[in-house]
Design a protein around this motif. Sequence first.
Motif, PDB file in Angstrom:
ATOM      1  N   LEU A   8      11.292   0.571   5.554  1.00 46.88           N
ATOM      2  CA  LEU A   8      10.886   0.881   4.185  1.00 46.88           C
ATOM      3  C   LEU A   8      10.712   2.390   4.008  1.00 46.88           C
ATOM      4  O   LEU A   8      11.208   2.993   3.037  1.00 46.88           O
ATOM      5  N   VAL A  66       8.557  14.207  -3.181  1.00 51.64           N
ATOM      6  CA  VAL A  66       7.459  13.273  -2.890  1.00 51.64           C
ATOM      7  C   VAL A  66       7.948  12.165  -1.974  1.00 51.64           C
ATOM      8  O   VAL A  66       7.273  11.801  -1.001  1.00 51.64           O
ATOM      9  N   MET A  88      -0.730   2.191   7.557  1.00 50.95           N
ATOM     10  CA  MET A  88      -1.184   0.821   7.797  1.00 50.95           C
ATOM     11  C   MET A  88      -0.643   0.233   9.098  1.00 50.95           C
ATOM     12  O   MET A  88      -1.273  -0.607   9.712  1.00 50.95           O
ATOM     13  N   VAL A 106       6.665  11.249   1.776  1.00 49.96           N
ATOM     14  CA  VAL A 106       6.199   9.919   2.147  1.00 49.96           C
ATOM     15  C   VAL A 106       6.833   9.492   3.464  1.00 49.96           C
ATOM     16  O   VAL A 106       6.157   8.972   4.361  1.00 49.96           O
ATOM     17  N   GLY A 159       1.043   3.960  -2.903  1.00 50.29           N
ATOM     18  CA  GLY A 159       0.796   5.361  -2.566  1.00 50.29           C
ATOM     19  C   GLY A 159       1.875   6.260  -3.145  1.00 50.29           C
ATOM     20  O   GLY A 159       1.585   7.277  -3.785  1.00 50.29           O
ATOM     21  N   VAL A 160       3.114   5.849  -2.959  1.00 48.56           N
ATOM     22  CA  VAL A 160       4.217   6.649  -3.490  1.00 48.56           C
ATOM     23  C   VAL A 160       4.101   6.753  -5.002  1.00 48.56           C
ATOM     24  O   VAL A 160       4.225   7.847  -5.572  1.00 48.56           O
ATOM     25  N   ALA A 219       0.841  -1.203   0.000  1.00 48.31           N
ATOM     26  CA  ALA A 219       0.000   0.000   0.000  1.00 48.31           C
ATOM     27  C   ALA A 219       0.871   1.246   0.000  1.00 48.31           C
ATOM     28  O   ALA A 219       0.595   2.214  -0.722  1.00 48.31           O
ATOM     29  N   MET A 220       1.948   1.199   0.764  1.00 50.23           N
ATOM     30  CA  MET A 220       2.827   2.366   0.803  1.00 50.23           C
ATOM     31  C   MET A 220       3.459   2.616  -0.558  1.00 50.23           C
ATOM     32  O   MET A 220       3.507   3.756  -1.040  1.00 50.23           O
ATOM     33  N   VAL A 221       3.918   1.555  -1.158  1.00 46.88           N
ATOM     34  CA  VAL A 221       4.589   1.709  -2.450  1.00 46.88           C
ATOM     35  C   VAL A 221       3.612   2.227  -3.499  1.00 46.88           C
ATOM     36  O   VAL A 221       3.927   3.123  -4.280  1.00 46.88           O
ATOM     37  N   MET A 274      12.818   4.998   1.652  1.00 47.10           N
ATOM     38  CA  MET A 274      12.206   5.921   0.685  1.00 47.10           C
ATOM     39  C   MET A 274      12.661   7.344   0.949  1.00 47.10           C
ATOM     40  O   MET A 274      12.969   8.106   0.037  1.00 47.10           O
ATOM     41  N   PRO A 283      -1.913   7.159   2.665  1.00 47.39           N
ATOM     42  CA  PRO A 283      -1.947   5.690   2.757  1.00 47.39           C
ATOM     43  C   PRO A 283      -0.718   5.079   3.422  1.00 47.39           C
ATOM     44  O   PRO A 283      -0.378   3.948   3.103  1.00 47.39           O
ATOM     45  N   PHE A 284      -0.054   5.798   4.279  1.00 41.88           N
ATOM     46  CA  PHE A 284       1.147   5.257   4.921  1.00 41.88           C
ATOM     47  C   PHE A 284       0.881   4.985   6.393  1.00 41.88           C
ATOM     48  O   PHE A 284       1.756   5.051   7.232  1.00 41.88           O
TER      49      PHE A 284
END
Lengths: 643, 486
Positions: B169, B212, B229, B216, A629-630, A625-627, B173, B226-227
Motif C-alpha cells: 500500500l 505528500v 501501525m 507518506v 493520515g494521507v 489509518a494510513m489512508v 502511494m 500514523p504510518f
Amino acid sequence: MAILAVFLPLLGAVVAGFFGRVIGDRGAQVVTCSCLGVAAICGLLVFNDIAVWHHTAIVPVFTWIDAGQLKIAWALKLDALSAVMLAMVTVVSFVIHVYSIGYMAGDPSIPRFMSYLSLFTFFMLMLVTSSNFVQLFFGWEGVGLCSYLLVGFWYDRPRANAAAIKAFVVNRIGDFGFSVGIFAVYYLFGTLDFGPVFGGAAGMAGKTMVFLGMHVDALTVTCILLFIGAMGKSAQIGLHVWLPDAMEGPTPVSALIHAATMVTAGVFMVARLSPMFEYAPIALNTVTVVGGTTALFAATVGIAQNDIKRVIAYSTCSQLGYMFFAAGVSAYQASIFHLMTHAFFKALLFLSAGSVIHAMSGEQDMRKMGGLGRLIPITYVVMWIGSLALAGIPPFAGYFSKDMILEAAYASGSEVGEYAFVLGCFAAFLTALYSWRLLFLTFHGEPRADHETLHHVHESPKVMLIPLYVLSAGALVMGALGYHWLVGAGAKEFWGNAIVVLPQHAGIAGAERVPVWVSTLPLVAGLIGIAVAWYAYIRRPSVPGETARAFEPIYLFLLNKWYFDEIYNFIFVRPAFWVARLLWRRGDGTVIDGFGPDGVSEVTGDLSVRASRLQSGYVFQYAFAMVIGVAIFVSWFLFWRST
Amino acid sequence: MPIAPLPNLLAALPEIFLAVAAMALLILGVFQGEARAAKEVSWLSVVVLVVAIFMVGAQNGVRHVTLAGMFITDGYSIFAKILVLIGSAFSLILSIRYNERENISRFEFPVLVLLSTTGMLMMISANDLLALYLGLELQSLALYIVASFDRDSARSSEAGLKYFVLGALASGMMLFGISMIYGFAGSTGFDTLAAHLGGQATPSAGLVVGIVFLIVGMAFKISAVPFHMWTPDVYEGAPTPVTAFFSVAPKIAAMALFVRVMVGPFHTLLFEWRQVIWAIAVASMILGALAAINQRNIKRLMAYSSIGHMGYALIGLAAGNAIGVRGVLIYLAIYLFMNVGTFAVILSMRRGGKMVEGIEDLAGLSRTQPAMALALGIFMFSLAGIPPMAGFFAKLYVFMAAIDSGLNVLAVIGVVTSVVSAYYYVRIVKLMYFDEPAAGGAFDRHIGVEVNAVLMVASIIIMFFFLYPAPVVAGAEAASAALFPG
C-alpha cells in the motif's frame, strides 16, 4: 611551592577520606599531619620568598571556565597578604592537626575527622590565595561546607546537628549577600579577576547603578553586599549567632574555626578588597560601626557565660570586631596583624580549654571547676599566656596589634572612628575581665567538681602539650616579631601593592602621631579589668552573685546573649517553619503532586492504555489509518498553502 | 551504431560487489546443501559486509554522479552507508546462533540480508525518484521474506504478511506521488527537480499532493506515526534477529533517503513540507512515549521505542539545515549502537532452552547476570537520554538544531516526551536492580562469544561516547555539508 602548600592538605584529605579504612586511624593521622607539616614548611618558605625577596606572583593552575565573555582560571595570587595568611593558616592548622591526635584518641571515626580537618584547611588556603572572585567564592563555600561537617561531626548528638545546621543557614544568609555582591562586581567591571577589578575601582568611584529600583552609588552597594558575606562568615553582630553554637563540635574544630580558618575569611576578604573599599567611604563606615558594636556586644555577653568554650567563642567574636573596625578605618595592615596574633593566642586558648575539658572528663561548665591550677600546671601556665596575649598586656602578642588598632581608630579622626575607639577601649576592659574570670573560676579557689571527676584529673599527653608550647611561643613573640614588618616602619615595603590605602585616609600611619594617653588607655583598661576580676572572684567571691541579683535584668540580658536567638526564633525561624509546613501540606502535597507528578502519571497511564488499544491487529484498520493520515496531510497541505 | 560509453561504475562498486557476492553466496549455499552451509554463508556474509564497509570508506567525499544521473556518491552517502553496513553486519552476527537454536537456520537468510542491504545502499545513493523506488523495493522485498522467515510460526508468517500488505500500500502511494511529481514538474531526477523548483514562486497543487504521497511512503519505512501501525506487530512476530535488523539498518537507510529527498530537490519548499514533518515528528514522539508504557513484551516495547526515536530524528529533518541534518546523522549513529546492544540482550533472554520476551522476565537480572544487567542498564539510560550516555547527546544535537531554527515548540515537545518515555526505560532498570529475581531463575548461559562481543562493543561506545565524540560529530558534520554545498 605555593601549589604544594595549597594542595597537600587536599591530598591528605582525599587519602584519609577515601582510604581511611585501608590505612587505619594511625595511617590517617600520619598522612594528614605529614601533608600539613610539609604544607606548613612550604607556606613558611613562600612567606620568606615574598616577605624578604618580594617575589609576588600569580601562579596559574588551569583554566576553569571559558564560556563566551566569562573567563575564569584557577590561579594562586601570591603577595604579602596571601603569604601572611598562607603561612599562618598552614602553621596553626598543622599544630591543630597534631593536637587532634591526642584529643580525638578513642573516637570511632578518626580518619573522617582528620580528612575533614585537612579539607577545611585546603578550602581556606584556596580562599586566601584566590586570584578572582569565583575562586574566592569556591573557597568561601567550601569552608562553609566543612564547618557544617565538622560542627556536626558527632552527628548522633541532636545539639551538634542543630548547631551545624544553624552555622550553615546563617552562613548562607551572608553568602547570599556575598554572591549578589559578586554579581554586582561582574555587572560593573565585566570581569571577576582581581587585577582588572582593582585597577578599575578608582574609575568606578562615584558611579551609580540601579539596585532594587533605586539609583545608588555602585561601589558602596557592592562593597556592602560583599561585607554582608564577611559578616556571616566572621560572625559579626546580627549574623554571629552560629559561632557560639558551633562549640558543639570537637574542640580542635573550634580552634580551627576560630583561629586560622573560617571566621578570619571575612576579615581577609575586606583586606583583599581594600582597593574597592577605599573608594566606598560609606561602606567603610559601615564596617567600622559594625565592627565596633560587635567588639563591645560580644565582650558584654562573654562576661556572663558559664561554659568555658562559649566565653572564648564570644571573645573571638569580639576580637573579630576589632579587626573589622581596624579595616573600616583603613588600617588593613593592623587588622591582618591582629588576625595573625589572634590566630596564635586564640588557638592556644581553645586548645588549653580543650586540655581542661579533657582533664575534666568532658565537663565544660566553669562553675563546676575551680582549683585546677595545681593539678594541671602546664595547661594553667599556657592558659595564662593566652589570656595575657588576649588582654593586650605587653610584651604579649595581643598588646601590639590591639594597641595599633585602637590608635588607628583614634587617629582616623572621623566620628565612626571615635565611636569604635570608645567601644574598643571599653571592650578591652571587658576582655580582661572575662578572661581572668575564666582563669580564676577554672584554676583558682576551691575545687567545685565532684570527687569522681577530680580523681581523674590529669595533665594531657605530650602530643597535646607540644602544640600548646608552639602556640605559646607564638602568643609570646608574634607581636614583637611582626610589628616592624606588618605595621611598623617596614610595613610600606612589606605590603607592596597588596593593600591599597588612599592618601586621605590616615590608616596605620596616623597611629604614630596619637597622644600618649591614647596608646596607654587600652593597657590601663586591661589592667583594671584584671583587677576587677581579681577582686570579684578571688578577694570577695560573693560579689558576682550580689551584682547579678542587684542588676538581674541586665544579668539575664547578658546571660541570654541579648536575646538574639529568641528574637530570631520568633521573627524568622518559627514563621519559616509555619510557611514551610503550609507549602508542604497544601502547596506540595495537594497542588503540585496533585496536578504534577500524581496527576500527570495518572493521565499518562490512561493515555497509554488508549494508545495501545489503537493497535487492533487487523490489517485493514492499519491500512485505513494510513489512508486517513494521507488524506489529512494532503488536505492540510493544500489548505495551508492556499491561505 | 554509436556505442554508449560505459558509465563510471567505480562509484557504485560497493553495491555491485554486494549484489555479486550475494549471488555467489546463494550458489555456494545451494551447492553445499542447507544444513552445512547456513553458518558458513552467514559468516561469509559478515565478511562481505565488512569488505563493503572498507570499500565505502575508501571512497573520497567528492560528489560523483553516475549511471545517467541516477546514482550519486558524496560525503553524505558514505556516512549513511557505513552506518547501514555496520547495522546489517551486527544483525547478522546476532542471528547466527539464534537461528541454529530455533531451527530456522537456512543459508537464504544472510543472502536476503545482503540483498536488502544492497537495496538500502541504492536508496542512500539515489539521485532520481525511480532509482529511489528501485532501491526501496529491492530492500522491501527482501525484508518481507525475512520477516516471515520462521515459516512454521504463525506469528512470524502473520508479521510478514501484514508487512507485505501494508508495504505494498505504501509503495503504491509512493509511486502515485512520484507520478504526480513527474507530471507536474516534468522530471524525476533530483538535480533537475531542484533546478526546476528553484525558479518557481509557489508550487502547483498537484506537486504538493505528490510530495505528500512521497513523504507518506518514506514515513512508512521509518515507521513514523500514523504510518507506523505495522511496526509493533511485525517487531513482535518476526524472529528476534530479524527484529534487530529491522530496527536498525532499514530505518537508517530510509531516514537517510528521507533527508536526501527533502533537503535535496525539494529544499526550496522547506516551509511547505516542514509542516508535515513537524506533525509526523510530534505524533511519533507522543505515541512512542505513551504506547510503550503499557507494553509487557520487550520487543513490542522496542517497537514503540523506535517509533519515538524516529520522531526525535525527524526533529533534525524539520530543522531543514546543515545543523539539523548533522543532528539526524549523529542520532542515527548512536541509535544504531543503542538498539543493536539492546537486541543483543533480548536475544540472550533464553530460559530453559526457550526464548522469553516478557519485561517481567528481566526482574532481578542484576543478581543473576550482573554484567548483562549493567549493559542493558546503560542502553536503557541511553535510550532515555540521560547524560552522560550517548543517547543524551543524540537528543541534544537535534534539539539544538530545532532551537536554532526557531522550532521551539517541537523541542519542548521532544523534551517532555523523552521525560515520559524515561519512565518505561528506567522501569526496566528498576526491575533488573530492585526486584526479586523472576520465577524460573537465571537465563541460560553460553549466549555466545560473538553476542558478548557485540554487547561489549555497543555498551562501551554508548557509555564512553561523551569522552571522545569527535569522530562521529566530525563525520556527521562533513556528511551534512555534502548536502548543503556553499
